[in-house]
Design a protein around this motif. Structure first.
Motif, mmCIF file in Angstrom:
data_model
loop_
_atom_site.group_PDB
_atom_site.id
_atom_site.type_symbol
_atom_site.label_atom_id
_atom_site.label_comp_id
_atom_site.label_asym_id
_atom_site.label_seq_id
_atom_site.Cartn_x
_atom_site.Cartn_y
_atom_site.Cartn_z
ATOM 1 N N UNK A 1 58.139 44.641 31.472
ATOM 2 C CA UNK A 1 58.028 43.620 32.232
ATOM 3 C C UNK A 1 57.339 43.918 33.519
ATOM 4 N N UNK A 2 57.845 45.113 34.275
ATOM 5 C CA UNK A 2 57.246 45.370 35.604
ATOM 6 C C UNK A 2 55.942 45.378 35.705
ATOM 7 N N UNK A 3 55.345 45.990 34.651
ATOM 8 C CA UNK A 3 54.011 46.281 34.616
ATOM 9 C C UNK A 3 53.145 44.651 34.463
ATOM 10 N N UNK A 4 53.837 44.064 33.444
ATOM 11 C CA UNK A 4 53.466 42.803 33.029
ATOM 12 C C UNK A 4 53.156 41.749 34.412
ATOM 13 N N UNK A 5 54.452 41.895 35.144
ATOM 14 C CA UNK A 5 54.462 40.983 36.211
ATOM 15 C C UNK A 5 53.529 41.657 37.165
ATOM 16 N N UNK A 6 53.308 42.820 37.482
ATOM 17 C CA UNK A 6 52.462 43.309 38.604
ATOM 18 C C UNK A 6 51.090 42.741 38.357
ATOM 19 N N UNK A 7 50.513 42.885 36.957
ATOM 20 C CA UNK A 7 49.109 42.381 36.571
ATOM 21 C C UNK A 7 49.146 41.022 36.814
ATOM 22 N N UNK A 8 50.093 40.145 36.279
ATOM 23 C CA UNK A 8 50.030 38.502 36.615
ATOM 24 C C UNK A 8 50.002 38.306 37.935
ATOM 25 N N UNK A 9 50.657 38.904 38.668
ATOM 26 C CA UNK A 9 50.500 38.825 40.109
ATOM 27 C C UNK A 9 49.191 38.838 40.708
ATOM 28 N N UNK A 10 48.377 40.226 40.240
ATOM 29 C CA UNK A 10 47.142 40.561 40.733
ATOM 30 C C UNK A 10 46.206 39.384 40.185
ATOM 31 N N UNK A 11 46.509 38.940 38.993
ATOM 32 C CA UNK A 11 45.424 37.822 38.483
ATOM 33 C C UNK A 11 45.503 36.523 39.205
ATOM 34 N N UNK B 1 44.384 36.421 52.445
ATOM 35 C CA UNK B 1 44.211 37.778 52.438
ATOM 36 C C UNK B 1 44.746 38.484 51.199
ATOM 37 N N UNK B 2 43.902 39.177 50.597
ATOM 38 C CA UNK B 2 44.452 39.875 49.435
ATOM 39 C C UNK B 2 45.515 41.033 49.630
ATOM 40 N N UNK B 3 46.483 40.990 49.078
ATOM 41 C CA UNK B 3 47.520 41.932 49.141
ATOM 42 C C UNK B 3 47.745 43.094 47.980
ATOM 43 N N UNK B 4 46.689 43.055 47.069
ATOM 44 C CA UNK B 4 46.698 44.369 46.270
ATOM 45 C C UNK B 4 46.741 45.440 46.801
ATOM 46 N N UNK B 5 47.158 46.307 46.059
ATOM 47 C CA UNK B 5 47.395 47.767 46.159
ATOM 48 C C UNK B 5 46.616 48.803 45.362
ATOM 49 N N UNK B 6 46.733 50.153 45.586
ATOM 50 C CA UNK B 6 46.085 51.229 45.000
ATOM 51 C C UNK B 6 46.520 51.267 43.485
ATOM 52 N N UNK B 7 47.814 51.015 43.481
ATOM 53 C CA UNK B 7 48.807 51.208 42.488
ATOM 54 C C UNK B 7 48.210 50.214 41.270
ATOM 55 N N UNK B 8 47.857 49.013 41.863
ATOM 56 C CA UNK B 8 47.557 47.812 40.845
ATOM 57 C C UNK B 8 46.283 48.214 40.213
ATOM 58 N N UNK B 9 45.349 48.936 41.010
ATOM 59 C CA UNK B 9 43.863 49.170 40.615
ATOM 60 C C UNK B 9 44.294 50.302 39.440
ATOM 61 N N UNK B 10 45.178 51.253 39.633
ATOM 62 C CA UNK B 10 45.437 52.098 38.717
ATOM 63 C C UNK B 10 45.942 51.422 37.458
ATOM 64 N N UNK B 11 46.646 50.521 37.601
ATOM 65 C CA UNK B 11 47.441 49.932 36.326
ATOM 66 C C UNK B 11 46.213 49.298 35.537
#
Length: 309
Positions: A33-43, A1-11
């Motif tokens: 670093x926080x933004x980069x990690x969030x994008x890596x997690x989403x990818x 199950x995907x755990x992405x959130x609205x904030x990541x879509x905004x990012x």
């Protein structure tokens, strides 16, 4: 199950628009670093590379571009959902970030103050800038709405922006009431010969001045200080050339009885628009739409200008 959130879509939408992780992080008020990690997690969760990263910036991959376009629609739908929910409870929240040239500042502050009284949960930020700086702030996502003067050239030039007109306007000369020029119903180019002139520092006013064919106009000062312009007019030390609605919307200028405004004779009586702009990839939240509605109503009921008929 995907755990992405609205904030990541905004990012990912902001990164795609700015083309830079660092610029996106600044805009989103995140550490890099926080933004980069969030994008890596989403990818990793999607098992897809969303961006090509290099020293020149971050560019969406083919798959990333398609998903980012979908993300924009999701974010707009999400905002509509929030707006609808708030409508049922008669409450509004969120943030209003506005950039404006100095003319409407007094009216803008009055509108926002009353809006804050009605909806205490909203946050507001107001910036005073030149037209060029306002356009850049809207393009870069630093503000939600910009209040500017513009013409058709700008509408064609900035394809990523939505332009909405609030008022029609044109260039005028503001002249001390004791000046001999006030006996004329229109100002011609020849009348400006030898007249000391003070200008507000704006690219569109500068462009307008280039239309004059006189060898050398006596431009004493170019400033972004409205009080300096007001004092020069009231003391009869210079005339001012600018947008007519600046004299309707600026609190200090509109209340002064020491000067009048006079229209230019053709062909110098060209028309501009005063209105608001926003990025076409960003919808307007309910609170921003309410702000614009109140701003528009206030402008329509503002006192008439001091024009010579």
């Amino acid at each position: 199950m995907l755990l992405m959130n609205i904030e990541q879509l905004k990012y990912i939408v902001v990164i795609a628009r700015t083309g830079s992780l660092k610029q996106a992080a600044d805009e989103l008020h995140l550490t890099l670093p926080a933004l980069s990690q969030s994008i890596k997690s989403l990818e990793g969760e999607l098992n897809i590379t969303l961006f090509h990263r290099s020293r020149r910036g971050s560019v969406p991959t083919e798959e990333g571009h398609k998903l980012i376009e979908k993300a924009k629609y999701v974010l707009l739908a999400y905002q509509d959902f929030i707006d609808e929910a708030e409508a049922y409870t008669n409450t509004m929240s969120g943030e209003i970030r506005v950039a404006t040239y100095p003319g409407p500042m007094g009216i803008l502050v009055e509108v926002i103050s009353k809006l804050k009284m009605d909806f205490p949960d909203i946050k507001t930020a107001v910036y005073e800038n030149s037209t060029e700086a306002i356009i850049k702030k809207v393009q870069d996502g630093e503000v939600d709405v910009g209040l500017i003067t513009y013409n058709e050239k700008e509408e064609h030039k900035y394809r990523t922006l939505i332009f909405n007109k609030l008022l029609d306007g044109h260039m005028v000369a503001a002249i001390n009431k004791n000046s001999q020029l006030t006996k004329y119903s229109q100002i011609t180019e020849e009348m400006l010969k030898g007249q000391p002139i003070i200008l507000y520092d704006d690219i569109y006013i500068s462009d307008f001045m280039k239309r004059f064919n006189l060898p050398a106009l006596d431009i004493r000062l170019i400033t972004n200080n409205i009080d300096t312009i007001k004092n020069s007019l009231e003391n009869n030390t210079a005339i001012n050339i600018g947008f007519d609605y600046a004299f309707k919307t600026d609190v200090g200028l509109s209340k002064s009885s020491e000067f009048v405004i006079v229209d230019f004779a053709p062909p110098l009586n060209n028309t501009y628009a005063f209105g608001y702009i926003y990025h076409k990839n960003n919808g307007l939240s309910r609170i921003i739409r309410e702000f614009i509605k109140r701003m528009s109503n206030k402008l329509r009921t503002n006192p008439p200008d001091k024009r010579i008929d």
